[in-house]
Motif scaffolding. Structure first.
Motif, mmCIF file in Angstrom:
data_model
loop_
_atom_site.group_PDB
_atom_site.id
_atom_site.type_symbol
_atom_site.label_atom_id
_atom_site.label_comp_id
_atom_site.label_asym_id
_atom_site.label_seq_id
_atom_site.Cartn_x
_atom_site.Cartn_y
_atom_site.Cartn_z
ATOM 1 N N ARG A 95 28.261 37.716 45.532
ATOM 2 C CA ARG A 95 27.146 36.922 45.009
ATOM 3 C C ARG A 95 26.859 35.713 45.902
ATOM 4 N N LYS A 134 25.185 36.798 49.133
ATOM 5 C CA LYS A 134 23.774 37.147 48.920
ATOM 6 C C LYS A 134 22.915 35.905 48.762
ATOM 7 N N GLU A 135 23.420 34.887 48.060
ATOM 8 C CA GLU A 135 22.668 33.645 47.889
ATOM 9 C C GLU A 135 22.450 32.951 49.221
ATOM 10 N N GLU A 140 22.454 34.378 52.134
ATOM 11 C CA GLU A 140 21.602 35.227 52.962
ATOM 12 C C GLU A 140 20.129 35.020 52.624
ATOM 13 N N LYS A 141 19.846 34.804 51.356
ATOM 14 C CA LYS A 141 18.468 34.574 50.919
ATOM 15 C C LYS A 141 17.978 33.185 51.294
ATOM 16 N N GLY A 142 18.885 32.329 51.748
ATOM 17 C CA GLY A 142 18.494 30.993 52.156
ATOM 18 C C GLY A 142 18.501 29.993 51.020
ATOM 19 N N ARG A 143 18.993 30.399 49.871
ATOM 20 C CA ARG A 143 19.010 29.498 48.734
ATOM 21 C C ARG A 143 20.144 28.500 48.842
#
Length: 185
Positions: free
Chosen positions: A140, A143-144, A146-149
């Motif tokens: 998780r 993924k966060e 990677e999304k740039g968040r």
């Protein structure tokens, strides 16, 4: 009849420097670099030898005799660099200490590592649940990022501090006037 009681140590292998599996050109998120996969050459037999050598070095023959009774790798995942080790209940601290003082993988790899015991459990079931929970958390987080968040918790803390900085709130006032000894009685 006497029942032999064990403890199960959930161990993560962390790579503080860049992973041997990851190349410099790869765009791998930071959580996955720190929780990198273990090299294929490192298997359960070498892992057990590493633990036993650590116990022998720290505690000598006494430690080997006490801890080796039920010492076994129950679960090993090179993909997540996670292991579950079964050891005697009375001497699990010896195994934990041996892992803590180990700083690199054996000879062919010579990779600096940190062995982190993340849970000590009395049942294999709870140890397995912890492994699954931690693996989901790493995925998780990757993924966060990677999304740039980025880290959402840290962003929320920064915003809250900035909002508070706008208002000057006085929690306590200190009287800076001089006090004589007769006034303090």
């Amino acid at each position: 009849m006497v029942r032999v009681k064990n403890r199960y140590l959930v161990v993560n292998i962390l790579y503080p420097t860049s992973s041997p599996a990851a190349k410099a050109g790869d765009a791998v998120p930071e959580p996955l670099q720190f929780h990198a996969p273990t090299p294929d050459a490192f298997h359960t037999g070498q892992f057990m030898r590493l633990v036993r050598e650590g116990i022998a070095e720290l505690f000598g023959d006494y430690g080997m005799g006490m801890a080796s009774r039920t010492l076994k790798v129950i679960y090993w995942s090179p993909a997540t660099s996670t292991a579950i080790i079964r050891c005697p209940r009375e001497h699990y601290e010896m195994v934990w200490a041996a892992l803590t003082f180990t700083t690199k993988l054996p000879r062919p790899m010579d990779t600096p590592v940190v062995f982190k015991v993340v849970r000590v459990s009395g049942t294999i079931r709870k140890a397995e649940e912890e492994v699954i929970t931690r693996a989901k958390g790493i995925i998780r987080k990757a993924k966060e990022m990677e999304k740039g968040r980025g880290d959402l918790v840290m962003e929320g803390v920064v915003q809250a501090v900035e909002k508070r900085g706008e208002r000057d709130v006085v929690l306590a006032r200190v009287d800076e006037g001089e006090e004589s000894e007769s006034d303090s009685d």
